[in-house]
Write a protein that holds these residues in place. Structure first.
Motif, short mmCIF file in Angstrom:
data_model
loop_
_atom_site.label_atom_id
_atom_site.label_comp_id
_atom_site.label_asym_id
_atom_site.label_seq_id
_atom_site.Cartn_x
_atom_site.Cartn_y
_atom_site.Cartn_z
N LEU A 531 -3.04 15.41 -11.39
CA LEU A 531 -1.87 15.84 -12.16
C LEU A 531 -2.02 15.52 -13.64
N THR A 532 -2.84 14.50 -13.96
CA THR A 532 -3.03 14.15 -15.37
C THR A 532 -4.25 14.83 -15.99
N ARG A 533 -5.16 15.34 -15.17
CA ARG A 533 -6.42 15.88 -15.71
C ARG A 533 -6.57 17.39 -15.54
N THR A 534 -5.68 18.02 -14.76
CA THR A 534 -5.77 19.47 -14.56
C THR A 534 -4.37 20.08 -14.63
N ASP A 535 -4.34 21.40 -14.71
CA ASP A 535 -3.08 22.14 -14.64
C ASP A 535 -3.06 23.04 -13.41
N VAL A 536 -3.79 22.63 -12.39
CA VAL A 536 -3.96 23.47 -11.20
C VAL A 536 -2.72 23.45 -10.32
N TYR A 537 -2.01 22.31 -10.28
CA TYR A 537 -1.01 22.10 -9.24
C TYR A 537 0.41 22.20 -9.77
N ALA A 538 1.27 22.77 -8.92
CA ALA A 538 2.69 22.89 -9.27
C ALA A 538 3.44 21.61 -8.99
N CYS A 539 2.91 20.73 -8.10
CA CYS A 539 3.54 19.45 -7.80
C CYS A 539 2.55 18.59 -7.03
N GLY A 540 2.92 17.33 -6.80
CA GLY A 540 2.03 16.43 -6.08
C GLY A 540 2.81 15.39 -5.29
N ALA A 541 2.28 15.03 -4.11
CA ALA A 541 2.84 13.97 -3.28
C ALA A 541 1.83 12.83 -3.23
N ILE A 542 2.22 11.67 -3.74
CA ILE A 542 1.30 10.55 -3.99
C ILE A 542 1.77 9.36 -3.16
N SER A 543 0.94 8.89 -2.23
CA SER A 543 1.33 7.80 -1.34
C SER A 543 0.46 6.56 -1.55
N TYR A 544 1.11 5.40 -1.59
CA TYR A 544 0.48 4.07 -1.75
C TYR A 544 -0.82 4.16 -2.53
N PRO A 545 -0.72 4.56 -3.81
CA PRO A 545 -1.92 4.91 -4.59
C PRO A 545 -2.45 3.77 -5.45
N ILE A 546 -3.64 4.00 -5.97
CA ILE A 546 -4.18 3.27 -7.11
C ILE A 546 -3.85 4.11 -8.34
N LEU A 547 -3.22 3.50 -9.32
CA LEU A 547 -2.81 4.23 -10.52
C LEU A 547 -3.31 3.58 -11.80
N ASP A 548 -3.71 2.31 -11.70
CA ASP A 548 -4.13 1.54 -12.87
C ASP A 548 -5.42 0.82 -12.53
N LEU A 549 -6.55 1.35 -12.96
CA LEU A 549 -7.84 0.76 -12.63
C LEU A 549 -8.00 -0.63 -13.20
N GLU A 550 -7.50 -0.85 -14.40
CA GLU A 550 -7.63 -2.16 -15.02
C GLU A 550 -6.91 -3.22 -14.20
N GLY A 551 -5.70 -2.93 -13.76
CA GLY A 551 -4.97 -3.88 -12.93
C GLY A 551 -5.67 -4.14 -11.62
N TRP A 552 -6.18 -3.08 -11.01
CA TRP A 552 -6.84 -3.21 -9.71
C TRP A 552 -8.12 -4.03 -9.84
N ALA A 553 -8.79 -3.92 -10.99
CA ALA A 553 -10.06 -4.62 -11.18
C ALA A 553 -9.88 -6.07 -11.63
N THR A 554 -8.65 -6.43 -11.97
CA THR A 554 -8.42 -7.77 -12.52
C THR A 554 -7.40 -8.55 -11.71
N GLY A 555 -7.50 -8.44 -10.37
CA GLY A 555 -6.73 -9.33 -9.52
C GLY A 555 -5.57 -8.72 -8.77
N GLU A 556 -5.39 -7.39 -8.83
CA GLU A 556 -4.23 -6.80 -8.18
C GLU A 556 -4.50 -6.28 -6.78
N THR A 557 -5.68 -6.51 -6.26
CA THR A 557 -5.95 -6.04 -4.90
C THR A 557 -6.62 -7.14 -4.11
#
Length: 672
Positions: A531-557
């Protein structure tokens, strides 16, 4: 007698009535897992969505009847590496009936239970209030030693990465239930990750798999072997095979003292044999048993104790193998002849058991859910012996998959399963193309299985097409296909999903203006990144995702995946700008499509904090969206009421975005 003929009428795609409602779909969520034998009985675990999403342990008696072993609230499910693994083991005793050892999800303690006896389960291991406590997985019962050997995961601090793992022996008499010192550690804890030990037939040796950060088990693992003393201690530990760039995912001993293992050293996970009686530190030759087939005989080790092959007493080997889809076969290791079981099944779970000449596995097909299947290798006959498929609806509503290969950037192949809208009584108007939803699987080191999925049918029976994309990085197609995602997560997966979506539109299969994307976990990342890198989709359903790589790489998982991004994105210390540039949380200004965000509040892998930051960054941008957070749910939804609500919310998103005329689904409130 024939029934009345079905009258086919024309109605707009996405508006068709369907008997597959969200409650029905939720009631069939989950599948049997972890099959094993106890004496002449077959045991496995089953989902119970209506019972808070717990797992049940069931047994098939010699007379063919099936009964539950543990009543509610007992829940045999491990949390080691958070994804768990084999949670139980059983043994047939001469007196007192079978004995089972299992991990109870609520407290992660090991328990023993004699289901034919008068008493309930009794604890074998203590509790710990440090961090995530003590956890266990992949037990092996040794009645002769009055012990159970398994993997111990012990938290040493409050951080998710303050953890050590060892192979340990636990007394069966319960003496360790209150005394941590009564647990014997068989390995020294130097390896960050280990699987349960496999004991040779003569009891003199043990073998297991180990690996360390930053590698994941599909990157590189090592097989280790130890001599086992009369007292049950491990000595002379040494590596046998494996390396930093060779993935070994299963080991088993043959009766002649050789060790069978599955390795991808040749570019595909293949079955091999090693004879470890060579002089210590010498190069020990191996022999491949199934080369040249360009098929996988193994898969990603997401859980501890997965099994893709099992030896039979007659020297043959039962194997799960395939390219994309999987089959159960019987391999003659002397001649290389491989004969597949006859039947409709196109996906076999990574679990096998053997009983005399019979092989027991768990399998599904495009028209059957996962069921427990038995192959008699003496006759070639197959039959379902447990968790049989039950027709929830008329099979005319089942989606019909089309296996497709698309072309992506640079001419690369992209494998996918296309499920067109299907309804026995409806067809779309001439000149109208159906909406389609691109499904991105989790992992991302995983794949989509070719099986009957009522979640897919929930949409296709309403006139909404679905396509599951095995984007670059998926398993089932060899190591080179899997390695396409190295350093390219958020690029290759996004490009491949978009390429499939646009190809469907360009060929006249899908409506270009009504394309959506959905995914959970790593698939949620791909959906959000799309949804942030293309204009292909009219909508999106996002479940229990990774959204912030920095947070995930620095102790959030959690610890298991805490350095996964080093291969998927690159070492954070070397390319921090890449982490920020690819993270959807930093590019919400690029989102123009409505989205639905679904999250479990007890998720230790992709924590709610990621969604909360994403929503805060989205606030005030005028993008219609909804956020549903579920108490008591972790990484992946298991409770029937959660699955129902999530499906209805997703359908409502499509109804509103695609302009569909239907009023039979609760309206999802979209905020801006």
């Amino acid at each position: 007698m024939r029934g009345d003929p079905i009258v086919v009428s024309t109605a707009a795609y996405g508006t068709w009535p369907s008997p597959i409602d969200a409650a029905l779909t939720a009631s069939h969520d989950g599948r049997p897992e972890f099959v094993g034998t106890v004496g002449d009985e077959v045991w496995w675990t089953e989902p119970r969505p209506a019972e808070g999403g717990r797992r049940a342990l069931v047994r098939r008696l010699a007379d063919g009847s099936v009964r539950s072993v543990l009543p509610e609230p007992w829940n045999p499910r491990s949390r080691v590496i958070e994804y768990g693994g084999m949670p139980w083991a059983g043994a047939a005793r001469e007196e007192g009936g079978p004995l089972v050892v299992f991990v109870h999800f609520a407290d992660q303690r090991l328990y023993a239970y004699a289901p034919d006896g008068p008493d309930g389960p009794w604890p074998l291991t203590p509790v710990s209030d440090v961090g995530g406590g003590l956890r266990w997985v992949d037990p092996q019962v040794h009645l002769d030693r009055a012990e159970v050997w398994c993997v111990l995961e012990e938290f040493t601090g409050e951080s998710p990465t303050d953890v050590r793992r060892v192979i340990a022996a636990v007394p069966l008499d319960g003496s360790a239930a209150g005394d941590r010192a009564a647990v014997r550690e068989l390995t020294d804890g130097r390896d960050r990750f280990v699987t349960g030990p496999r004991l040779s037939h003569d009891g003199r040796r043990a073998a297991w798999i180990a690996w360390d950060h930053p590698r994941m088990p599909w990157d590189g693992t090592v097989v280790k072997m130890a001599e086992v003393t009369a007292e049950g201690e491990f000595t002379g530990v040494r590596p046998l095979v494996g390396d930093v760039d060779e993935s070994v995912v299963q080991v088993e001993w043959d009766r002649d003292g050789s060790l069978l293992f599955v390795s991808d050293v040749g570019g595909w996970w293949e079955l091999q044999r090693i004879r470890p009686d060579a002089v210590a530190d010498a190069v020990v030759p191996t022999s491949r048993l199934c080369t040249g087939r360009n098929e996988e005989f193994g898969g990603p080790l997401w859980k501890i104790g997965l099994r893709w092959f099992h030896l039979l007493d007659n020297g043959l080997i039962a194997v799960i193998h395939g390219r994309g889809t999987t089959a159960l076969g019987v391999l003659d290791p002397e001649t290389g002849e491989l004969v597949d079981a006859v039947g409709p099944w196109t996906a076999w779970a990574e679990t096998l058991a053997v009983q005399d000449t019979r092989v027991i596995g768990i399998a599904a097909s495009p028209h059957t859910s996962y069921e427990v299947v038995e192959l008699d290798t003496a006759t070639g006959h197959t039959r379902t012996i447990g968790a049989p498929h039950q027709e929830a609806v008329d099979p005319a509503y089942h989606p019909e998959p089309l296996l497709r290969t698309f072309t992506g950037p640079g001419g690369r192949e992209i494998h996918a399963q296309v499920y067109p809208p299907r309804h026995p009584g409806r067809t779309g108007p001439d000149g109208e193309l159906p909406p389609y939803v691109i499904w991105a699987h989790g992992g991302p080191t995983g794949r989509a299985s070719l099986v009957l999925d009522l979640e897919i049918a929930y949409f296709t029976s309403r006139g909404i097409g679905v396509v599951e994309v095995d984007y670059g990085g998926s398993t089932g197609y060899g190591r080179a296909y899997r390695d396409r995602l190295r350093g390219q997560w958020g690029v290759v997966d996004v490009e491949d999903c978009a390429a499939v979506a646009l190809a469907l539109a360009e060929e006249g299969t899908a409506d270009r203006s009504r394309l959506a994307i959905r995914g959970g976990s790593a698939g949620g990342w791909t959906a959000a990144a799309s949804l942030t890198r293309t204009d292909v989709y009219a909508c999106g359903a996002i479940s229990y995702p990774i959204l912030d790589l920095e947070g995930w790489a620095t102790g959030e998982t959690h610890d298991f995946e805490s350095r996964y991004l080093e291969s998927l994105v690159g070492p954070y210390a070397e390319v921090p700008e890449r982490y920020r540039e690819r993270s959807p949380v930093h590019h919400t200004d690029r989102i123009t499509a409505p989205f639905l965000l679904l999250q479990g509040l007890d998720d230790p892998i992709c924590p709610p904090a990621q969604c909360e930051r994403f929503l805060a960054a989205t606030a005030g941008r005028g993008i219609p969206h909804a956020y549903l957070a579920f108490e008591g749910e972790g990484h992946g939804f298991r409770r029937a009421d959660t699955v129902r609500r999530a499906l209805e919310a997703e359908l409502s998103l499509y109804v509103q975005t695609f302009g569909l005329d239907r009023s039979d689904v609760p309206r999802l409130e979209l905020k801006e």
